[in-house]
Design a protein around this motif. Structure first.
Motif, PDB file in Angstrom:
ATOM      1  N   LYS A 198      29.510  47.056 -24.855  1.00 49.79           N
ATOM      2  CA  LYS A 198      29.008  47.555 -23.570  1.00 49.79           C
ATOM      3  C   LYS A 198      29.267  49.057 -23.432  1.00 49.79           C
ATOM      4  O   LYS A 198      28.374  49.832 -23.056  1.00 49.79           O
ATOM      5  CB  LYS A 198      29.716  46.789 -22.442  1.00 49.79           C
ATOM      6  CG  LYS A 198      29.050  46.935 -21.120  1.00 49.79           C
ATOM      7  CD  LYS A 198      29.524  45.888 -20.139  1.00 49.79           C
ATOM      8  CE  LYS A 198      29.030  46.284 -18.765  1.00 49.79           C
ATOM      9  NZ  LYS A 198      29.945  45.907 -17.727  1.00 49.79           N
ATOM     10  N   VAL A 199      30.469  49.483 -23.792  1.00 49.90           N
ATOM     11  CA  VAL A 199      30.812  50.905 -23.630  1.00 49.90           C
ATOM     12  C   VAL A 199      29.931  51.804 -24.499  1.00 49.90           C
ATOM     13  O   VAL A 199      29.537  52.888 -24.092  1.00 49.90           O
ATOM     14  CB  VAL A 199      32.311  51.153 -23.955  1.00 49.90           C
ATOM     15  CG1 VAL A 199      32.654  52.634 -23.847  1.00 49.90           C
ATOM     16  CG2 VAL A 199      33.211  50.339 -23.046  1.00 49.90           C
ATOM     17  N   VAL A 200      29.603  51.350 -25.739  1.00 45.56           N
ATOM     18  CA  VAL A 200      28.830  52.252 -26.610  1.00 45.56           C
ATOM     19  C   VAL A 200      27.315  52.123 -26.440  1.00 45.56           C
ATOM     20  O   VAL A 200      26.563  52.826 -27.097  1.00 45.56           O
ATOM     21  CB  VAL A 200      29.192  52.085 -28.106  1.00 45.56           C
ATOM     22  CG1 VAL A 200      30.657  52.338 -28.346  1.00 45.56           C
ATOM     23  CG2 VAL A 200      28.782  50.719 -28.623  1.00 45.56           C
ATOM     24  N   GLY A 201      26.874  51.218 -25.560  1.00 41.65           N
ATOM     25  CA  GLY A 201      25.437  51.141 -25.279  1.00 41.65           C
ATOM     26  C   GLY A 201      24.762  49.930 -25.907  1.00 41.65           C
ATOM     27  O   GLY A 201      23.562  49.972 -26.179  1.00 41.65           O
ATOM     28  N   GLY A 202      25.521  48.899 -26.204  1.00 44.17           N
ATOM     29  CA  GLY A 202      24.900  47.650 -26.662  1.00 44.17           C
ATOM     30  C   GLY A 202      25.207  47.340 -28.120  1.00 44.17           C
ATOM     31  O   GLY A 202      25.667  48.195 -28.879  1.00 44.17           O
ATOM     32  N   ALA A 203      24.906  46.072 -28.473  1.00 45.37           N
ATOM     33  CA  ALA A 203      25.239  45.568 -29.807  1.00 45.37           C
ATOM     34  C   ALA A 203      24.467  46.310 -30.903  1.00 45.37           C
ATOM     35  O   ALA A 203      25.028  46.665 -31.943  1.00 45.37           O
ATOM     36  CB  ALA A 203      24.921  44.076 -29.860  1.00 45.37           C
ATOM     37  N   LEU A 204      23.177  46.559 -30.655  1.00 41.86           N
ATOM     38  CA  LEU A 204      22.381  47.212 -31.697  1.00 41.86           C
ATOM     39  C   LEU A 204      22.843  48.660 -31.905  1.00 41.86           C
ATOM     40  O   LEU A 204      22.850  49.183 -33.020  1.00 41.86           O
ATOM     41  CB  LEU A 204      20.898  47.159 -31.322  1.00 41.86           C
ATOM     42  CG  LEU A 204      19.940  47.458 -32.469  1.00 41.86           C
ATOM     43  CD1 LEU A 204      20.099  46.460 -33.610  1.00 41.86           C
ATOM     44  CD2 LEU A 204      18.500  47.473 -31.997  1.00 41.86           C
ATOM     45  N   LYS A 205      23.238  49.296 -30.814  1.00 45.70           N
ATOM     46  CA  LYS A 205      23.730  50.679 -30.898  1.00 45.70           C
ATOM     47  C   LYS A 205      25.009  50.713 -31.757  1.00 45.70           C
ATOM     48  O   LYS A 205      25.187  51.582 -32.625  1.00 45.70           O
ATOM     49  CB  LYS A 205      24.025  51.176 -29.469  1.00 45.70           C
ATOM     50  CG  LYS A 205      24.450  52.605 -29.380  1.00 45.70           C
ATOM     51  CD  LYS A 205      23.275  53.546 -29.601  1.00 45.70           C
ATOM     52  CE  LYS A 205      23.780  54.936 -29.913  1.00 45.70           C
ATOM     53  NZ  LYS A 205      22.797  55.754 -30.603  1.00 45.70           N
ATOM     54  N   LEU A 206      25.896  49.730 -31.515  1.00 44.34           N
ATOM     55  CA  LEU A 206      27.144  49.684 -32.292  1.00 44.34           C
ATOM     56  C   LEU A 206      26.828  49.433 -33.770  1.00 44.34           C
ATOM     57  O   LEU A 206      27.444  50.028 -34.661  1.00 44.34           O
ATOM     58  CB  LEU A 206      28.073  48.578 -31.754  1.00 44.34           C
ATOM     59  CG  LEU A 206      29.482  48.579 -32.338  1.00 44.34           C
ATOM     60  CD1 LEU A 206      30.259  49.837 -31.949  1.00 44.34           C
ATOM     61  CD2 LEU A 206      30.276  47.354 -31.888  1.00 44.34           C
ATOM     62  N   SER A 207      25.831  48.583 -34.004  1.00 40.90           N
ATOM     63  CA  SER A 207      25.426  48.299 -35.376  1.00 40.90           C
ATOM     64  C   SER A 207      24.847  49.558 -36.038  1.00 40.90           C
ATOM     65  O   SER A 207      25.104  49.839 -37.211  1.00 40.90           O
ATOM     66  CB  SER A 207      24.405  47.166 -35.353  1.00 40.90           C
ATOM     67  OG  SER A 207      23.815  47.014 -36.596  1.00 40.90           O
ATOM     68  N   GLU A 208      24.092  50.319 -35.265  1.00 40.88           N
ATOM     69  CA  GLU A 208      23.523  51.561 -35.795  1.00 40.88           C
ATOM     70  C   GLU A 208      24.650  52.540 -36.159  1.00 40.88           C
ATOM     71  O   GLU A 208      24.628  53.195 -37.188  1.00 40.88           O
ATOM     72  CB  GLU A 208      22.606  52.164 -34.722  1.00 40.88           C
ATOM     73  CG  GLU A 208      21.847  53.380 -35.162  1.00 40.88           C
ATOM     74  CD  GLU A 208      21.095  54.011 -33.983  1.00 40.88           C
ATOM     75  OE1 GLU A 208      20.683  53.270 -33.058  1.00 40.88           O
ATOM     76  OE2 GLU A 208      20.963  55.245 -33.987  1.00 40.88           O
ATOM     77  N   LEU A 209      25.661  52.589 -35.294  1.00 41.39           N
ATOM     78  CA  LEU A 209      26.767  53.533 -35.516  1.00 41.39           C
ATOM     79  C   LEU A 209      27.699  53.096 -36.638  1.00 41.39           C
ATOM     80  O   LEU A 209      28.130  53.916 -37.451  1.00 41.39           O
ATOM     81  CB  LEU A 209      27.603  53.645 -34.234  1.00 41.39           C
ATOM     82  CG  LEU A 209      27.113  54.600 -33.163  1.00 41.39           C
ATOM     83  CD1 LEU A 209      27.884  54.378 -31.873  1.00 41.39           C
ATOM     84  CD2 LEU A 209      27.273  56.045 -33.628  1.00 41.39           C
ATOM     85  N   THR A 210      28.022  51.784 -36.675  1.00 41.86           N
ATOM     86  CA  THR A 210      29.114  51.353 -37.572  1.00 41.86           C
ATOM     87  C   THR A 210      28.680  50.439 -38.710  1.00 41.86           C
ATOM     88  O   THR A 210      29.477  50.154 -39.591  1.00 41.86           O
ATOM     89  CB  THR A 210      30.208  50.593 -36.776  1.00 41.86           C
ATOM     90  OG1 THR A 210      29.679  49.329 -36.342  1.00 41.86           O
ATOM     91  CG2 THR A 210      30.687  51.368 -35.571  1.00 41.86           C
ATOM     92  N   GLY A 211      27.431  49.946 -38.682  1.00 41.43           N
ATOM     93  CA  GLY A 211      26.982  49.031 -39.742  1.00 41.43           C
ATOM     94  C   GLY A 211      27.004  47.578 -39.308  1.00 41.43           C
ATOM     95  O   GLY A 211      26.468  46.719 -40.007  1.00 41.43           O
ATOM     96  N   SER A 212      27.637  47.266 -38.178  1.00 42.53           N
ATOM     97  CA  SER A 212      27.654  45.885 -37.673  1.00 42.53           C
ATOM     98  C   SER A 212      27.771  45.918 -36.159  1.00 42.53           C
ATOM     99  O   SER A 212      28.433  46.810 -35.609  1.00 42.53           O
ATOM    100  CB  SER A 212      28.874  45.107 -38.174  1.00 42.53           C
ATOM    101  OG  SER A 212      28.884  44.999 -39.561  1.00 42.53           O
ATOM    102  N   ARG A 213      27.189  44.906 -35.504  1.00 43.25           N
ATOM    103  CA  ARG A 213      27.497  44.719 -34.092  1.00 43.25           C
ATOM    104  C   ARG A 213      28.970  44.302 -34.024  1.00 43.25           C
ATOM    105  O   ARG A 213      29.614  44.163 -35.065  1.00 43.25           O
ATOM    106  CB  ARG A 213      26.598  43.642 -33.477  1.00 43.25           C
ATOM    107  CG  ARG A 213      26.837  42.246 -34.042  1.00 43.25           C
ATOM    108  CD  ARG A 213      26.063  41.200 -33.300  1.00 43.25           C
ATOM    109  NE  ARG A 213      26.423  41.198 -31.896  1.00 43.25           N
ATOM    110  CZ  ARG A 213      25.787  40.519 -30.949  1.00 43.25           C
ATOM    111  NH1 ARG A 213      24.759  39.773 -31.270  1.00 43.25           N
ATOM    112  NH2 ARG A 213      26.170  40.571 -29.703  1.00 43.25           N
ATOM    113  N   ALA A 214      29.546  44.119 -32.855  1.00 50.06           N
ATOM    114  CA  ALA A 214      30.962  43.737 -32.795  1.00 50.06           C
ATOM    115  C   ALA A 214      31.135  42.297 -33.253  1.00 50.06           C
ATOM    116  O   ALA A 214      30.412  41.410 -32.807  1.00 50.06           O
ATOM    117  CB  ALA A 214      31.497  43.913 -31.383  1.00 50.06           C
ATOM    118  N   TYR A 215      32.050  42.093 -34.156  1.00 47.76           N
ATOM    119  CA  TYR A 215      32.387  40.749 -34.642  1.00 47.76           C
ATOM    120  C   TYR A 215      33.850  40.472 -34.347  1.00 47.76           C
ATOM    121  O   TYR A 215      34.692  41.368 -34.481  1.00 47.76           O
ATOM    122  CB  TYR A 215      32.145  40.643 -36.152  1.00 47.76           C
ATOM    123  CG  TYR A 215      30.694  40.415 -36.467  1.00 47.76           C
ATOM    124  CD1 TYR A 215      30.158  39.134 -36.468  1.00 47.76           C
ATOM    125  CD2 TYR A 215      29.841  41.486 -36.741  1.00 47.76           C
ATOM    126  CE1 TYR A 215      28.817  38.920 -36.739  1.00 47.76           C
ATOM    127  CE2 TYR A 215      28.498  41.282 -37.010  1.00 47.76           C
ATOM    128  CZ  TYR A 215      27.990  39.988 -37.011  1.00 47.76           C
ATOM    129  OH  TYR A 215      26.661  39.777 -37.272  1.00 47.76           O
TER     130      TYR A 215
END
Ligand code: XUL
Length: 647
Positions: free
Chosen positions: A243-260
């Motif tokens: 939520k803080v970084v702007g959604g699961a896809l955004k986190l995946s774009e930034l780090t390579g994975s959504r939050a697991y």
């Protein structure tokens, strides 16, 4: 050197490869026309980083003598190995009597493999946690916390004691001359974390060689229990970080994975929230990989880029900590994480403790440790985008390589551990060998022979019987513990039209076993296709404990529709770690990165890394029928996720 080389310029075999299917893109439009480069040196095909390929083409365009102009126009270029080696090997080779040691600290055991300079195995050892360190009272190497749903940890000190034990075993076996060890590296179960108590760097740097390690690290950790990859207790933290970084896809774009749940960032956030005294009393957080590297160098080792990508904290493109995500995870985190380093970098020299206690050569280099799946990628010498590896261990994983990172809501992207430019893509299943063993124990008298007999007894397609077996909370799909069985009425394998499924309570034993094995591979194929992995793969290289089982591999070939290969040892992670030790040593000698494939020289087959063909597609109509079953399975799985899945 006069070996013949061909540079091959190629469009991706599958233009939809690694396309993100979750962004409503039109799946009939190729997303790019990117070209990839392969270098053929004699019989070995090597994927080149894009920039290297371009560089070679350019230098040849400019009239390199070695270039064969006629082949240039046909998009293939012949040139002497000398040209390529100026970009890579510079005539570097491993010293003849050098030895390289690779460890693998996995969920249930610690393993070691030693390679010689010809890349053949000299010796190997294993310590099994439950069996050989029973005083820690683990089951499958872990504690399942009955008081917190999904919490699974391992005792950190058990890993330290296992390290003492395996080093003594290597010494006592007299098969390893520690003085000849030129470099050591290792592999750790991904995502697991260790919390070093304030003041522990002093313990690390002043180890007493007269005492075992375990006697010196008793007070070194701010929590004695390391969260590991099997943990699924952090769903709340995952959603909060996304939520803080702007959604699961955004986190995946930034780090390579959504939050697991198992990823280290959400785990750290949970510790910060639930055990603030532990977090505040921690001066350094290591991954399992960097933890062991720290022991070996007697100081805190960096986290490597590849394993760092399994934390939901690293900017995968820039390969630096993402400040935004660190802040979303816990305060003051950057300081506790230390720096990042490439997987081929040297972490440091071996600490005096090991020189005195085990007679390591004091010049022995410790190369960055990395995660177990990335090390397996190295150990399987996976370097062609159309190939897939399937590891059948405590976890089952499916992985391959790509040159691009496409964000997705499913699966994982890590930097390729042996290629500074490329990526590794992966799917991970928690219900691997422990679930296979559970069903073997219940239905096959605890015997693999009976299990295999039953698997053969039930026909392929299982007469339309399909099962979903989750002994532990599953990662993919995100479903809770539970077994679900269905029969597909009148399934002939020609069409799904009008097909009705019925949920049933149980199957006979042979059908249960086939439903488990087919179900695992049908799920892998369905998810791999959805994630954009090659389908069918050019070939599969299988590894991990169950890859020794021919009946299982033959099912894998029929469901994926391709040939299946294995390598000499089913422990590809410690093998890959030993190879990476040698690779890191060469990179250090050269002063810059060189492609790992240069180390195999002409003949992979003469090394421990040669692949052996084990299973093929015997009936192509069967493959088509399985394709229909994959579709049906994904339909049922989606319904289960809607009804029971983690949100
Ligand atoms: C990978 C994963 C597991 C562990 C097993 O993401 O969680 O495969 O690495 O050791």
């Amino acid at each position: 050197m006069s070996a013949s080389c061909v540079l091959e310029e190629q469009q991706p075999s599958n233009p939809y490869q690694y396309q993100n299917q979750n962004q409503n893109q039109n799946p009939t439009t190729p997303h790019e026309t990117r070209i990839i480069f392969f270098l053929h040196i004699n019989n070995t095909r090597i994927l080149l980083p894009k920039s290297t390929g371009t560089k070679i083409l350019k230098s040849s365009d400019l009239g390199q003598k070695e270039a064969d102009k006629s082949l240039l126009t046909s998009r293939k270029l012949r040139f002497s190995l000398g040209l390529f080696c100026t970009l890579s090997m510079d005539n570097l080779s491993l010293p003849e009597d050098a030895l390289f040691l690779g460890f693998d600290s996995s969920t249930q055991s610690l393993k070691a493999t030693v390679l010689d300079s010809k890349l053949n195995i000299v010796t190997s050892e294993i310590v099994k946690f439950d069996l050989e360190l029973p005083h820690y009272k683990t089951k499958d190497g872990v504690y399942r916390d009955p008081s917190i749903n999904g919490r699974i940890v391992s005792p950190t000190l058990m890993w330290v004691e296992a390290f003492d034990l395996i080093l003594h075993r290597l010494q006592d076996s007299k098969k390893l001359d520690f003085k000849k060890l030129t470099a050591v590296s290792g592999s750790g179960q991904q995502h697991g974390s260790v919390y070093w108590k304030k003041g522990s760097s002093t313990i690390l740097s002043s180890l007493d060689p007269k005492k075992p390690l375990v006697a010196q690290f008793g007070q070194a950790f701010s929590t004695k229990e390391s969260p590991i990859w099997m943990d699924s207790s952090t769903t709340e933290q995952c959603r909060a970080i996304e939520k803080v970084v702007g959604g699961a896809l955004k986190l995946s774009e930034l780090t390579g994975s959504r939050a697991y749940e198992r990823y280290t960032g959400p785990q750290i956030r949970r510790i910060f929230e639930k055990q603030p005294e532990v977090y505040n009393n921690t001066e350094r957080i290591s991954l399992v990989s960097s933890f062991f590297a720290s022991l070996l160098i007697g100081g805190y080792a960096c986290i490597d880029h590849t394993d760092g990508a399994g934390m939901n904290l690293m900017d995968i493109k820039e390969r630096v900590w993402s400040k935004q995500i660190l802040e979303a995870t816990a305060p003051g985190l950057e300081e506790k994480l230390g720096k990042l380093a490439p997987a081929h970098a040297v972490a440091g020299l071996i600490a005096p403790y090991f020189v005195e206690r085990f007679q390591f050569n004091k010049e022995c280099l410790v190369v960055q440790w990395s995660g177990d799946n990335p090390n397996s990628l190295a150990g399987l010498s996976l370097n062609t985008p159309g190939d897939l590896a399937i590891s059948l261990g405590t976890s089952d994983t499916v992985f391959g390589i790509t040159m691009d990172h496409k964000p997705s809501l499913e699966g994982h992207v890590f930097p390729n551990p042996v290629d500074t430019k490329g990526y590794m893509v992966m799917l991970c299943y928690k219900n691997g060998s422990l679930t296979r063993e559970d069903i073997r124990d219940r239905c096959a008298d605890k015997s693999w022979d009976v299990f295999n007999r039953f698997l053969k007894q039930a026909p392929p397609l299982n007469g339309g019987k399909m099962g979903f077996y989750y002994k532990d909370h599953e990662i993919l799909p995100p479903l809770p513990i539970g077994y679900h069985r269905y029969t597909l009425e009148n399934f002939k394998g020609n069409t799904l039209d009008g097909l009705v499924e019925h949920e049933v309570k149980e199957f006979d034993f042979p059908s249960e076993i086939r439903a488990l094995i087919e179900g695992q591979f049908l799920a892998m194929r369905g998810h791999a296709e959805r994630f954009g992995m090659p389908s069918p793969p050019k070939r599969i290289i299988a590894t991990g404990g169950a890859s020794a089982n021919h009946s299982i591999l033959s099912s894998m070939a029929s469901i994926f529709g391709c040939n299946v290969y294995t390598v000499q040892t089913s422990d590809s992670a410690s093998l890959g770690a030993a190879l990476r030790a040698a690779h890191g040593w060469l990179c250090k000698k050269k002063g810059s990165f060189m492609p790992i494939s240069c180390m195999y020289k002409d003949d992979l087959g003469k090394t421990a890394f040669g692949c052996k063909f084990v299973a093929t597609v015997e009936d192509s109509q069967l493959v088509a029928k399985y394709a229909l079953l994959v579709k049906k399975r994904m339909e049922i799985e989606n319904r289960l996720v809607q009804k029971l899945g983690r949100k």
